[in-house]
Design an enzyme around this catalytic site. Structure first.
Site, PDB file in Angstrom:
ATOM      1  N   TYR A 189      -0.225   4.209   3.637  1.00 21.04           N
ATOM      2  CA  TYR A 189      -0.089   2.758   3.752  1.00 21.04           C
ATOM      3  C   TYR A 189       0.453   2.186   2.436  1.00 21.04           C
ATOM      4  O   TYR A 189       0.449   2.853   1.393  1.00 21.04           O
ATOM      5  CB  TYR A 189      -1.449   2.150   4.110  1.00 21.04           C
ATOM      6  N   ALA A 239      -7.707   9.412   2.519  1.00 22.26           N
ATOM      7  CA  ALA A 239      -6.818   8.250   2.510  1.00 22.26           C
ATOM      8  C   ALA A 239      -6.633   7.675   1.114  1.00 22.26           C
ATOM      9  O   ALA A 239      -5.587   7.102   0.808  1.00 22.26           O
ATOM     10  CB  ALA A 239      -7.359   7.177   3.454  1.00 22.26           C
ATOM     11  N   ASN A 252      -0.534   0.338   0.138  1.00 22.15           N
ATOM     12  CA  ASN A 252      -1.319   0.260  -1.094  1.00 22.15           C
ATOM     13  C   ASN A 252      -1.872   1.606  -1.558  1.00 22.15           C
ATOM     14  O   ASN A 252      -2.670   1.659  -2.483  1.00 22.15           O
ATOM     15  CB  ASN A 252      -2.468  -0.742  -0.943  1.00 22.15           C
ATOM     16  N   LYS A 253      -1.429   2.699  -0.939  1.00 21.55           N
ATOM     17  CA  LYS A 253      -1.985   4.005  -1.280  1.00 21.55           C
ATOM     18  C   LYS A 253      -1.241   4.626  -2.482  1.00 21.55           C
ATOM     19  O   LYS A 253      -0.247   4.094  -2.963  1.00 21.55           O
ATOM     20  CB  LYS A 253      -1.932   4.924  -0.063  1.00 21.55           C
ATOM     21  N   ILE A 254      -1.756   5.778  -2.948  1.00 19.84           N
ATOM     22  CA  ILE A 254      -1.201   6.431  -4.136  1.00 19.84           C
ATOM     23  C   ILE A 254       0.304   6.647  -3.984  1.00 19.84           C
ATOM     24  O   ILE A 254       1.097   6.377  -4.894  1.00 19.84           O
ATOM     25  CB  ILE A 254      -1.895   7.787  -4.404  1.00 19.84           C
TER      26      ILE A 254
END
Length: 373
Positions: free
Chosen positions: A184, A160, A186-188
């Protein structure tokens, strides 16, 4: 502190390319996950990026994990070993399939699970292990895979937070039987909400697709397995394609942010900075630090001081051995995890967005330096 002067933990990096990609998908009518070209293209391209043959896009990283555990045939009475320090989603994947989570304590350098503890936790009920590549630093996958092979365990990587991270030159997500990614906000890279399971096993890929899509059989409304509706939409996949085209740039920016933090914080006593082992390529999803007694203030005291100055932080995860509903589950094993518990009490991560500039990082680090006693 006005909103415009606040430094958030993360802000999505969304531009005109993403907007146009989503609009194009809308104009093609790709509003569901049942048809269209964006979804299969995103699955194919992201799987290739992760070093895998197959990608199965789903509604979130959480449902990716749940789907992978189900596809592995894990159920009631089984045990799943996993990193103690992780988001609750990792344990929910076992819990919602009727299995019991068994936490593996962290090691104190990278904060990932300690491979040397794995074999002491294996029982006849153990069916799988879920190593979590925490905050973007890869686990020691060579050791983990060797143990899994000796004990015939399924390996499901929780990626994740590790899109693009490598261990010994190999992508996280390409080691295990399956790997689960989150997209999501806020992910990479992001699809707003969303996730993907990757695998190199064609039979597992077919099973994952079946379970993702309500288990439709032949004829269509004939169902041999209880499945899920975990389909990603074409609109989300279109956003993911535009983000994936920029992933190398995003990772470069994450590493720039991390290097700048290291430059400013490296000489402040009482702070443990994130590691990057020689065999690892860390993508620094979030820039996490641990506050030691020499700093003169607790983690919570420092977080409160930073918050007063408009600087957001987030704590490390509450470890799985401390989660109330897991402790109440039938079959729960009381496993001490002192390192993970210490990370929970003393660790937090700092603002880590791709677009964070040097003056903002200097402001964060200046506030930290000033707070030390």
């Amino acid at each position: 502190m006005s909103a415009q002067n606040r430094i958030p933990v993360h802000e999505p990096d969304i531009g005109e390319d993403e907007i146009q990609s989503v609009l194009a998908a809308l104009r093609r009518g790709e509003i569901s996950g049942s048809f269209g070209k964006a979804l299969p293209e995103f699955e194919e391209r992201f799987a290739a990026f992760a070093g895998c043959k197959f990608g199965i896009a789903v509604t979130s990283g959480t449902t990716a994990l749940q789907l992978a555990v189900a596809a592995a045939g894990i159920g009631r009475g089984d045990e799943v070993l996993m990193s103690a320090s992780t988001n609750i989603a990792t344990s929910l994947a076992a819990y919602h399939n009727g299995a019991v989570s068994v936490p593996i304590d962290s090691e104190a350098v990278t904060w990932n699970l300690d491979p040397d503890l794995i074999e002491g936790l294996i029982t006849t009920k153990t069916k799988a292990i879920i190593p979590v590549h925490l905050f973007g630093h890869p686990c020691e996958m060579d050791k983990i895979m060797a143990i899994a092979r000796r004990h015939n365990l399924v390996v499901i990587e929780d990626c994740a937070e590790s899109h693009g991270a490598t261990w010994q030159g190999r992508m996280t997500g390409s080691f295990g039987d399956m790997a689960c990614f989150s997209f999501y906000a806020n992910k990479i890279i992001t699809t707003g909400e969303g996730g993907m399971v990757t695998t190199n096993d064609a039979a597992l890929a077919d099973k994952l697709r079946l379970l993702r899509n309500l288990g439709f059989g032949k004829p269509r409304f004939y169902h041999e397995v209880p499945a899920f509706n975990f389909r990603m939409t074409g609109m989300q996949a279109a956003l993911g394609l535009a983000q994936l085209a920029k992933i190398d740039h995003f990772i470069t920016e994450k590493r720039r942010v991390a290097a700048t933090y290291g430059e400013f914080l490296g000489n402040i006593p009482g702070i443990q900075l994130p590691a990057e082992l020689p065999e690892a390529f860390n993508v620094y999803w979030m820039y996490a630090i641990v506050i030691k007694p020499e700093f003169g203030r607790s983690r919570d005291e420092l977080a409160a001081i930073l918050s007063e100055q408009g600087i957001e932080t987030r704590t490390f995860f509450c470890p799985m051995n401390m989660q109330p509903f897991l402790r109440a589950q039938d079959g729960h094993r009381d496993i001490p995890c002192p390192v993970a518990e210490g990370l929970w009490s003393d660790g937090f991560y700092l603002p880590s967005g791709n677009q964070l500039d040097r003056p903002s990082i200097a402001r964060v680090c200046g506030a930290i330096a000033k707070a030390r006693r």
